[in-house]
Design an enzyme around this catalytic site. Structure first.
Site, PDB file in Angstrom:
ATOM      1  N   PHE A   1     -68.083  66.120  16.262  1.00 44.27           N
ATOM      2  CA  PHE A   1     -69.456  65.745  15.923  1.00 44.27           C
ATOM      3  C   PHE A   1     -70.278  65.605  17.199  1.00 44.27           C
ATOM      4  O   PHE A   1     -69.743  65.490  18.297  1.00 44.27           O
ATOM      5  CB  PHE A   1     -69.475  64.418  15.156  1.00 44.27           C
ATOM      6  CG  PHE A   1     -68.680  64.442  13.883  1.00 44.27           C
ATOM      7  CD1 PHE A   1     -69.266  64.847  12.697  1.00 44.27           C
ATOM      8  CD2 PHE A   1     -67.349  64.078  13.868  1.00 44.27           C
ATOM      9  CE1 PHE A   1     -68.531  64.875  11.521  1.00 44.27           C
ATOM     10  CE2 PHE A   1     -66.604  64.100  12.704  1.00 44.27           C
ATOM     11  CZ  PHE A   1     -67.201  64.498  11.522  1.00 44.27           C
ATOM     12  N   HIS A   2     -71.585  65.633  17.024  1.00 42.45           N
ATOM     13  CA  HIS A   2     -72.516  65.280  18.090  1.00 42.45           C
ATOM     14  C   HIS A   2     -72.383  66.169  19.327  1.00 42.45           C
ATOM     15  O   HIS A   2     -72.177  65.663  20.434  1.00 42.45           O
ATOM     16  CB  HIS A   2     -72.356  63.814  18.496  1.00 42.45           C
ATOM     17  CG  HIS A   2     -72.244  62.880  17.341  1.00 42.45           C
ATOM     18  ND1 HIS A   2     -71.490  61.738  17.378  1.00 42.45           N
ATOM     19  CD2 HIS A   2     -72.769  62.923  16.093  1.00 42.45           C
ATOM     20  CE1 HIS A   2     -71.569  61.110  16.225  1.00 42.45           C
ATOM     21  NE2 HIS A   2     -72.340  61.822  15.427  1.00 42.45           N
TER      22      HIS A   2
END
Length: 474
Positions: free
Chosen positions: A410-411
Site C-alpha cells: 500500500f501507499h
C-alpha cells in the site's frame, strides 16, 4: 463537471493551472487554488461515483473503482499487488480513512539527509491542522470500535505493548466495514465528497473519464496537457482534451506520475525519477500493527486450507479476528513508462525486509494468542496455521524467503523525491520539477523516503503548501 464518456467532439480549454489526478494531492491543489480565485481545470481518468453507486459488493466495486480491476502490482519475487483507485477521489475513495501525520523524526530526516526545506513539523503543523479540520479527523468512537479491536487491545495490554485508536476522516460512520469498496453512506470524507465538490463550488472545472497521455512542453516549459476521453468500458472514444495552462500539476500517484513525466520527455537532471519506490510503512522499528477487517469474499482467498478444511474455517467467520502486520521497507523498487498506458513497476523484497515481516506477523500472532485466540492464520505459506504463543514467538525470529509470504503493498511513494539539489532530487522542496518551469508534482512521489504511516494527511498537507506557493506565483 464534464463526463468524458458523453463528449462527442474535441475540447480545447485555457486555464491558469491544470491539475492531473483528483486524489489526495490533486483534489487539494485544485480546491485551494480555486478558493483563491485561480482558474483551474482538474482532469481525472476515472468516473465520478458516490455512495448511491457503492453496493458493498467487493467484486463489483473493485471492477468499478480500482485501477486495472484490482490487478495493479509490482513485478518481482514475489509479485506484490498494489491496489490503487481509478475514480474521482483516487485511492482516498477505497482506503480505510486512516489519517496519521508523518512522524517528526521522518520530517527531520527529510531535512537533514535529503535537503528538504520548510517541511519540518513546525512548518507543516498549520497545514496538518487545516486538513484535519476539513476532513473531521477523529479517533474511532466507541460505537464503531468493534470487538475485533477490543480483543486485540486486551492482548496488547497483557503483553505490555502500547496502542491507540486510529484517527479517521469520517462523519457518521456506521461501521459497515466496506471502506475499501466505497463508503455507501459517504461518511468517509474521501476527496470525492470533500475537496472535489468544494473545488467545483469555487469554480474549478472537472473532466472525468479523461486519460492524460502527455504533458505539453514548449521551449523547455510546461504549457498544458493532452488527454483522450474514454467511455464507461475504458475504451478511448477518439475525442481529445487539450488544456493550455501557465502551470501543470501532476498528481497521479507514485506509480503513474513518473511514467507520465517519462512519456512526456520531461528532462530528469537527477536521474532518480521513477526510482526509490517504497511500498510498505510504519514506526521506528519498521513495524506497525493496524486494525483492519474485510468482507468474507475478500478474506476467504487468504485463509489456509482447501475443500472441507477451508469451508470449516469460513463457517467460523463470525469468530474470526483480523489485523494487518505492516513494515517500513528498506528495499526500493522502480517505475518506468511501459508499452502502452501501463507503467512497468518492479520491486524485490530484500532479505532484511522479509525478516522484519516475519517478526511483524509473529508479533501480531502473539497478541492474538494473549487475547485468547486458539489459532492464528499467519499468511506465511510454510507456517499457515499457528496454534500457540510459542509458535508465534518462534516465527518472530524465523529466516524465511520473501516468496513465503502472502503480501499486499500500500501507499506507493518516493518516485519523484523532493529536495533542493537538482542532482539528488526530481523536484524542489515544494514540488517544482527541477529544470522544467511551470511543472509541479503534488502527490506521494515527493516523499524522499517512506513517511512510515498512512500517507494521506501528509500528501494533503504538502499539497496545501504547494497550492499556497503556486497561488502566490500566479
Amino acid at each position: 463537471m464534464t463526463d468524458g464518456a458523453a463528449v462527442a467532439h474535441d475540447v480545447h480549454e485555457l486555464a491558469q493551472v491544470v491539475v492531473v489526478g483528483s486524489g489526495a494531492g490533486g483534489a487539494v491543489v485544485a480546491r485551494e487554488l480555486a478558493a483563491c480565485g485561480r482558474d483551474v481545470v482538474l482532469v481525472e481518468e476515472g468516473g465520478f461515483f458516490t455512495g448511491k453507486d457503492f453496493t458493498g459488493n467487493p467484486r463489483a466495486m473493485i471492477d468499478l473503482l480500482y485501477r486495472g480491476r484490482g490487478l495493479t502490482g509490482a513485478l518481482g519475487r514475489p509479485t506484490i499487488p498494489i491496489p490503487l483507485g481509478r475514480c474521482v477521489g483516487g485511492t482516498t475513495t477505497i482506503n480505510s480513512g486512516t489519517c496519521y501525520r508523518a512522524p517528526d523524526y521522518v520530517l527531520d530526516e527529510w531535512a537533514e539527509r535529503y535537503g528538504v526545506r520548510g517541511a519540518r513539523e513546525p512548518d507543516l503543523r498549520p497545514y496538518f491542522e487545516r486538513v484535519e479540520q476539513e476532513l473531521h479527523v477523529r479517533p474511532v468512537p466507541d460505537e464503531t470500535y468493534g470487538r475485533n479491536s477490543t480483543l486485540f487491545e486486551r492482548g496488547a495490554a497483557a503483553l505490555g505493548y502500547a496502542g491507540a485508536r486510529i484517527p479517521r476522516n469520517e462523519r457518521g460512520c456506521l461501521g459497515t466495514g466496506v471502506c475499501a469498496f466505497g463508503c455507501p453512506q459517504d461518511a468517509k470524507q474521501a476527496m470525492h465528497v470533500s475537496y472535489v465538490p468544494r473545488a467545483l463550488d469555487a469554480g474549478a472545472r472537472l473532466f472525468t473519464r479523461c486519460r492524460v497521455g502527455t504533458v505539453l512542453l514548449s521551449a523547455g516549459k510546461a504549457i498544458g496537457v493532452v488527454a483522450r476521453f474514454v467511455d464507461r468500458d475504458e475504451r478511448e472514444t477518439g475525442h481529445e482534451l487539450r488544456v493550455l495552462a501557465r502551470h501543470v500539476v501532476v498528481a497521479c500517484g507514485a506509480l503513474l506520475t513518473p511514467a507520465l513525466l517519462e512519456r512526456s520527455a520531461v528532462p530528469d537532471p537527477s536521474g532518480l525519477r521513477g526510482r526509490n519506490l517504497n511500498v510498505h510503512h510504519f514506526t521506528r522499528e519498521g513495524i506497525f500493527i493496524q486494525g483492519q477487517f474485510v468482507p468474507p469474499a475478500m478474506e476467504a482467498p487468504v485463509l489456509p486450507g482447501v475443500g472441507r478444511a477451508h469451508k470449516d474455517i469460513m463457517a467460523r467467520y463470525a469468530r474470526l479476528g483480523s489485523f494487518g502486520a505492516l513494515i517500513s521497507d528498506e528495499s526500493a523498487g522502480r517505475v518506468r513508462a511501459g508499452r502502452g498506458r501501463f507503467p512497468r513497476v518492479t520491486y524485490q523484497l530484500g532479505a532484511a525486509d522479509a525478516k522484519r515481516l516475519a517478526r511483524a506477523i509473529g508479533l501480531t500472532a502473539e497478541i492474538f494468542f494473549a487475547a485468547g485466540a486458539r489459532e492464528v492464520y499467519s499468511g506465511a505459506h510454510s507456517r499457515p496455521v499457528l496454534r500457540s504463543i510459542d509458535e508465534a514467538r518462534a516465527l518472530q525470529g524465523a529466516d524465511l524467503p520473501a516468496a513465503d509470504f502472502e503480501m499486499m503493498a500500500f501507499h506507493p511513494q518516493g518516485t519523484a523525491r523532493m529536495g533542493e539539489d537538482p542532482r539528488q532530487a526530481v523536484t524542489d522542496s515544494v514540488g517544482r520539477v527541477h529544470g522544467t518551469p511551470g511543472l509541479w508534482v503534488g502527490d506521494a512521489s515527493l516523499f524522499p523516503s517512506s513517511c512510515k504511516v498512512n500517507p494521506q494527511i501528509t500528501i494533503m498537507a504538502l499539497a496545501t503548501r504547494l497550492a499556497e506557493r503556486l497561488a502566490g506565483e500566479l
